[in-house]
Design an enzyme around this catalytic site. Structure first.
Site, PDB file in Angstrom:
ATOM      1  N   HIS A  31       3.845  54.388  24.801  1.00 14.71           N
ATOM      2  CA  HIS A  31       4.203  55.781  25.079  1.00 14.71           C
ATOM      3  C   HIS A  31       5.595  56.169  24.569  1.00 14.71           C
ATOM      4  O   HIS A  31       6.185  57.116  25.078  1.00 14.71           O
ATOM      5  CB  HIS A  31       4.138  56.078  26.589  1.00 14.71           C
ATOM      6  CG  HIS A  31       2.746  56.193  27.146  1.00 14.71           C
ATOM      7  ND1 HIS A  31       1.950  55.098  27.373  1.00 14.71           N
ATOM      8  CD2 HIS A  31       2.004  57.261  27.520  1.00 14.71           C
ATOM      9  CE1 HIS A  31       0.792  55.488  27.880  1.00 14.71           C
ATOM     10  NE2 HIS A  31       0.793  56.792  27.969  1.00 14.71           N
TER      11      HIS A  31
ATOM     12  N   HIS B 274      -0.762  57.743  22.714  1.00 13.21           N
ATOM     13  CA  HIS B 274      -0.874  58.999  23.468  1.00 13.21           C
ATOM     14  C   HIS B 274      -0.247  60.141  22.665  1.00 13.21           C
ATOM     15  O   HIS B 274       0.971  60.271  22.617  1.00 13.21           O
ATOM     16  CB  HIS B 274      -0.188  58.878  24.821  1.00 13.21           C
ATOM     17  CG  HIS B 274      -0.639  59.913  25.807  1.00 13.21           C
ATOM     18  ND1 HIS B 274      -0.785  61.242  25.495  1.00 13.21           N
ATOM     19  CD2 HIS B 274      -1.017  59.810  27.107  1.00 13.21           C
ATOM     20  CE1 HIS B 274      -1.192  61.905  26.559  1.00 13.21           C
ATOM     21  NE2 HIS B 274      -1.349  61.069  27.548  1.00 13.21           N
TER      22      HIS B 274
ATOM     23  N   HIS C  92     -10.014  59.920  26.065  1.00 10.33           N
ATOM     24  CA  HIS C  92      -9.066  60.343  27.103  1.00 10.33           C
ATOM     25  C   HIS C  92      -8.758  61.832  26.947  1.00 10.33           C
ATOM     26  O   HIS C  92      -8.281  62.270  25.900  1.00 10.33           O
ATOM     27  CB  HIS C  92      -7.800  59.496  26.951  1.00 10.33           C
ATOM     28  CG  HIS C  92      -6.803  59.669  28.044  1.00 10.33           C
ATOM     29  ND1 HIS C  92      -5.827  60.637  28.023  1.00 10.33           N
ATOM     30  CD2 HIS C  92      -6.636  59.010  29.198  1.00 10.33           C
ATOM     31  CE1 HIS C  92      -5.090  60.554  29.117  1.00 10.33           C
ATOM     32  NE2 HIS C  92      -5.554  59.569  29.850  1.00 10.33           N
TER      33      HIS C  92
ATOM     34  N   GLU D 213     -10.461  58.174  32.221  1.00  8.22           N
ATOM     35  CA  GLU D 213      -9.908  59.543  32.303  1.00  8.22           C
ATOM     36  C   GLU D 213     -10.378  60.357  31.099  1.00  8.22           C
ATOM     37  O   GLU D 213      -9.582  61.077  30.486  1.00  8.22           O
ATOM     38  CB  GLU D 213      -8.383  59.499  32.342  1.00  8.22           C
ATOM     39  CG  GLU D 213      -7.845  58.572  33.406  1.00  8.22           C
ATOM     40  CD  GLU D 213      -6.325  58.636  33.564  1.00  8.22           C
ATOM     41  OE1 GLU D 213      -5.863  58.993  34.654  1.00  8.22           O
ATOM     42  OE2 GLU D 213      -5.620  58.362  32.569  1.00  8.22           O
TER      43      GLU D 213
ATOM     44  N   GLU E   3      -8.699  66.240  35.420  1.00  2.23           N
ATOM     45  CA  GLU E   3      -7.305  65.937  35.734  1.00  2.23           C
ATOM     46  C   GLU E   3      -6.426  67.182  35.599  1.00  2.23           C
ATOM     47  O   GLU E   3      -6.586  67.980  34.673  1.00  2.23           O
ATOM     48  CB  GLU E   3      -6.868  64.850  34.741  1.00  2.23           C
ATOM     49  CG  GLU E   3      -5.530  64.224  35.031  1.00  2.23           C
ATOM     50  CD  GLU E   3      -5.163  63.175  33.974  1.00  2.23           C
ATOM     51  OE1 GLU E   3      -6.079  62.678  33.292  1.00  2.23           O
ATOM     52  OE2 GLU E   3      -3.970  62.885  33.841  1.00  2.23           O
TER      53      GLU E   3
ATOM     54  N   CYS F 281      -3.439  67.454  34.524  1.00  2.00           N
ATOM     55  CA  CYS F 281      -2.744  67.479  33.225  1.00  2.00           C
ATOM     56  C   CYS F 281      -3.682  67.895  32.097  1.00  2.00           C
ATOM     57  O   CYS F 281      -3.236  68.511  31.118  1.00  2.00           O
ATOM     58  CB  CYS F 281      -2.145  66.114  32.917  1.00  2.00           C
ATOM     59  SG  CYS F 281      -0.718  65.744  33.944  1.00  2.00           S
TER      60      CYS F 281
ATOM     61  N   CYS G  27       2.298  62.561  36.827  1.00  2.00           N
ATOM     62  CA  CYS G  27       2.493  63.524  35.756  1.00  2.00           C
ATOM     63  C   CYS G  27       2.102  64.936  36.190  1.00  2.00           C
ATOM     64  O   CYS G  27       2.616  65.916  35.655  1.00  2.00           O
ATOM     65  CB  CYS G  27       1.688  63.127  34.521  1.00  2.00           C
ATOM     66  SG  CYS G  27       0.129  62.324  34.853  1.00  2.00           S
ATOM     67  N   CYS G  28       1.146  65.053  37.129  1.00  2.00           N
ATOM     68  CA  CYS G  28       0.601  66.388  37.395  1.00  2.00           C
ATOM     69  C   CYS G  28       1.655  67.366  37.889  1.00  2.00           C
ATOM     70  O   CYS G  28       1.692  68.504  37.441  1.00  2.00           O
ATOM     71  CB  CYS G  28      -0.550  66.344  38.376  1.00  2.00           C
ATOM     72  SG  CYS G  28      -0.817  64.809  39.226  1.00  2.00           S
TER      73      CYS G  28
END
Lengths: 605, 605
Positions: A108, A158, A218, A270, A286, A288, A369-370
């Site tokens: 990441h 990502h 994802h 996810e 999700e 995000c 993260c949300c």
């Protein structure tokens, strides 16, 4: 209203938790000073950046000097952690840590850098160029040197760096950032990331972007990448690329999206599942992914002018984003089930949650993260309301608002919208200032708004789809848009097995649900049957349908004879989906099984 | 037939792969001799033990001396890796490895030891006491010393040691093994394992065994534990414990089991989901969970005498176990989807697979428990056919077989069953020898066998449920059982949202499916609609139903109006579910959506 919640609750809440779990502290270690004890997951830096982005948009709205000082302090902290050559990540490259860029699949690093750039873009747009922009430029320059045409051909597991580099290009005019984004986009899909149990599709690295036909893998990864693809396509005039990503999103909307606008139906990875695999009970959807889907729809709205994407934004805002955050802004959903079978249970205020599924809104997650992500979206919500096009102005979302802007040709236009939307469907738009002369005002009429009318001065006239009024408006002119808000039944595509034989209820853009709080039971929602032959209606305390509870048919083996008789019917009260799980432990379902013999079939399809 | 496939294909195939990926080689490193380079996952030892167990049962059936030598060689290898104090695990405790028992949650040390004990039990039952039994006893003694009443109070993250210790007690008569199993059972459910994203329920460590009401969490873990609980309950005469686990399994069968008998509906944590969450497309239904469910049902059949559990065994054998293995025994399913939406794709013969979901049977997985586990079940299949009870003999499964045994009172009884079951439903049982005098012969009549008859000498007489004939049988007596094999529609409990509005077709114990191989397409199975008003029937090449393909209704948004008209109907051929994915890439579905207006409702429930 939601913005106030973010401002007064979420930002402080998120900051306090990030201090507590050490994510802000990671930056204090300083560059190259002994073994780092990095806390949190490998992407923890990005949450701090998202928080700064949210705080920046928020100060743009409310001009809070204390918040501005907080941003400046965080920026100073972050600047201290940047290496001399521009590299900035608290989890890699120091003594005792894995080397830089040694784990592109899961590290990441480019993803975190992307969120740093986005924070800098927000800060610059609101406060003008400052230290954060300098930090971001040094980081971006370092990335261009490392991953440029002559450098490493790697990509990040990502996506996020792609749209971020284009955004930074827009703010700085530096074309190498755009070119680097283009390189990252073109490199993806050639299976260069290491294989994994979830397959290359997890990373959207299975098929080149130009060849893919649908979003897959994802969900957040796929959607962030698609945002970057639109950005690159628009800035480089690459119509083929734009068409490819538009088609991918269109098919995703047609076959891989929940009624709420939520995306991603697999918990395990996810991920998007196959077409029409959209279970309600194991929905992932999700938070995000919804933020990312709004970002993508907004880009496609601007790139294509198709107001359908504004419908998508509206659907997601009212049914996922509005659902995600507790009324005080201090607890949130990570995943959004559309069917809660066992009652949610109360969670302690001070515990980090490890799991993401089911359950009530939680104060904090190991992967949190949300909250900062939804906050940065809500803090920048006003940008989604209206857009200036080549000639005039388009109103895309309806809320109490004032718009004061200049048309493409420089003429000033100001207007005021007044509405109780979506509670009712009357929107009044009053021109408050204009430099005179003709210009087009475009109003979105949502696809669900059968029977909408517009009144300009005289008699209401029927409208369908996008409405453009081209006039020489004068200050004081009023346009009244009426969107019918009668609740309606919605049926699913018959290929969605998960909700076959069910209907949902919508009212305007808002999806409704049946909720059965423990203690005041409607009863076992798995036994609820509604009559699709009698239209839902507004009642005193919400929308009402005719329904009842079927008899339980417990047997030792659940596969045998067809089901028995329909239950006796009465009025069942529904509530907006975004209001669920706010009255204590409860079960809930959006899709309502129908009785076998409806009073009269409402078939007209 | 399946046993021959195992014998001729699977055992050699599994051995070759275990050599190739280094799982057998792990044992060659020897105890305490320098840093180990352990290959494979932390539970790789257990696969070697399962393979030995399968080989042992198999040599009991076919007396193959080459295979016996192979077993002896493997046992010698394993013996060399055992530490002086009895500890035996190739992944822990050596220099460079984590210390013994340092990771009870995920280390699988007691789990591996359990499979070692089971292999020793099989070897001893077939070949008599030998070196493997000695290895197992030393291991078990070491475990009793380490985890006994005065020792560590830990439990294993993956149950298996519990039934294994009781089995070893049965073979050796050593009561401390039974007591240790009892301790492990009573210790579980008190949340002593470290918390995890999946929750304590993943380990069945959320609720004490006596208090739980249903199986939950990781399916294989829950089922192995339940086997051990029955074993402990039976051997200690603990009726409360037996009732608890029986009730848990009964509710699991009524609410958490697929039509095929498969268990586990979540990929993420390989777990049972909430009641009635049984998606076809994302079914997990792991092969190993089915092996474990057969083991549990067999124990409850013996403990309670309820023939319903033999129905469960039959269902699992014909619809999961028979489905799991390729015709040549050299490829297998890890998970068992009941609905394949996108065509399976061919897999290379020589690649280890990383993922477990969807797709065709694969030659090997990174986690390859299914092949040795299914092999040990199939190799020991004959033990499930008949059982001697307090007075007589019970025939529980129907296949060509000879039984030659002694009743509880010592009298000899021999009989021969002849049948083409389940192709047809006629079973002839001929008494071939008897010492005379009255004794009861019990025949299982499956719950689905409406209209079954039995003929003893004269006229057929109707029978329902378990049939017991108490006579003074003579050699040459024939009993003819007729089980009606007309294919039938089955409807799901209406609380199973995933298959609402669908029917399945079963014929005897066999579940059928629609398969659409690529190239010879039935068409898009998601559009298939069948008429539940016209009964399915045997055709020339399988079972036929009336059905057709609905028109595709592609729209930009999949939630709108009710579905359109029913398609024109014709005969659609189905095949047994266990035969799917044997004709190349294909889509498939077990549950078939029904037309809206069936010819005549076959409702009688």
């Amino acid at each position: 209203d939601r913005q106030r919640v973010i401002s007064e609750g979420s930002l402080d809440h998120a900051r306090a938790w990030m201090d507590k779990v050490g994510w802000t502290g990671n930056f204090m270690i300083g560059a190259a000073t002994g073994p780092a004890e990095h806390r949190g997951r490998e992407f923890a830096d990005s949450e701090v950046y998202k928080l700064i982005e949210a705080m920046s948009w928020e100060t743009g709205r409310n001009n809070d000097p204390a918040r501005k000082r907080e941003i400046d302090e965080l920026v100073a902290l972050i600047g201290g952690a940047q290496e001399k050559d521009g590299y900035l990540n608290t989890a890699y490259g120091r003594p005792g840590q894995a080397p830089r860029w040694s784990d592109l699949e899961w590290g990441h690093e480019l993803y975190c850098a992307g969120h740093l750039l986005q924070a800098a873009v927000a800060d610059t747009r609101v406060h003008g160029p400052g230290p954060l922009l300098e930090i971001a430029r040094r980081t971006a320059d370092h990335i261009c040197e490392t991953f440029g045409a002559d450098g490493s051909t790697g990509i990040c597991g990502h996506p996020e760096i792609e749209p971020a580099l284009v955004e930074l290009y827009r703010v700085t005019g530096e074309r190498r950032y755009l070119e680097q984004a283009r390189l990252f986009v073109e490199r993806r899909g050639h299976q260069t990331l290491a294989p994994h149990q979830f397959g290359w599709s997890y990373f959207s690295d299975d098929i080149p972007v130009r060849a893919a036909t649908v979003l897959r893998g994802h969900a957040v990864r796929a959607l962030y990448l698609a945002c970057g693809v639109v950005d690159v396509a628009v800035e480089t005039g690459d119509d083929e690329l734009l068409t490819a990503v538009k088609n991918q999103f269109d098919r995703t909307l047609a076959r891989r999206t929940y009624l709420t606008g939520g995306m991603g139906s697999r918990h395990m990875d996810e991920a998007f599942s196959d077409d029409f695999v959209l279970p309600s009970d194991r929905a992932y959807s999700e938070s995000c992914a919804s933020v990312a889907a709004v970002m993508l729809a907004w880009r496609l709205l601007l790139a294509t002018g198709d107001a359908r994407y504004a419908d998508v934004i509206e659907r997601i805002l009212y049914n996922v984003v509005a659902t995600a955050i507790e009324d005080d802004g201090r607890a949130f959903f990570y995943a959004h089930s559309l069917h809660q079978r066992t009652p949610t249970r109360a969670l302690p205020d001070d515990e980090e949650q490890l799991g993401f599924g089911g359950g009530p809104r939680a104060p904090w997650f190991e992967v949190s993260c949300c909250l900062p992500n939804v906050s940065r979206l809500l803090a920048s919500l006003s940008t989604y309301l209206a857009v200036a096009d080549d000639e005039g102005l388009r109103i895309m979302q309806y809320a109490d608002a004032t718009v004061d802007t200049r048309l493409a040709d420089g003429r000033r236009v100001a207007l005021e919208t007044t509405t109780a939307y979506p509670h009712d469907g009357d929107v009044t738009i009053r021109i408050t200032a204009t430099d005179g002369g003709e210009w087009p005002l475009t109003l979105r009429v949502p696809a669900w708004a059968d029977g909408a009318t517009v009144t300009v001065g005289g008699v209401p006239e029927p409208v369908t789809g996008t409405l453009t009024l081209r006039r020489a408006f004068a200050a004081g002119d009023e346009i009244r848009l009426h969107l019918p808000m009668a609740p309606r039944f919605t049926s699913p595509d018959p290929r969605i097995d998960a909700v076959r034989g069910c209907v949902a209820v919508e009212r305007g853009p808002v999806v409704y649900c049946a909720e059965s709080p423990v203690g005041e039971p409607l009863g076992d929602l798995d036994l609820l049957r509604v009559d699709p032959g009698r239209a839902p209606a507004d009642g005193d305390e919400g929308v009402e349908v005719w329904g009842g509870l079927a008899a339980a048919t417990d047997a030792t083996w659940p596969y045998d004879e067809p089901v028995g008789d329909d239950p006796p019917l009465g009025l069942i009260r529904l509530l907006p989906y975004h209001r669920w799980a706010r009255r204590g432990p409860a079960t809930m379902r959006v899709w309502l099984p129908t009785v076998q013999s409806p009073r009269a079939r409402s078939t007209d399809g």
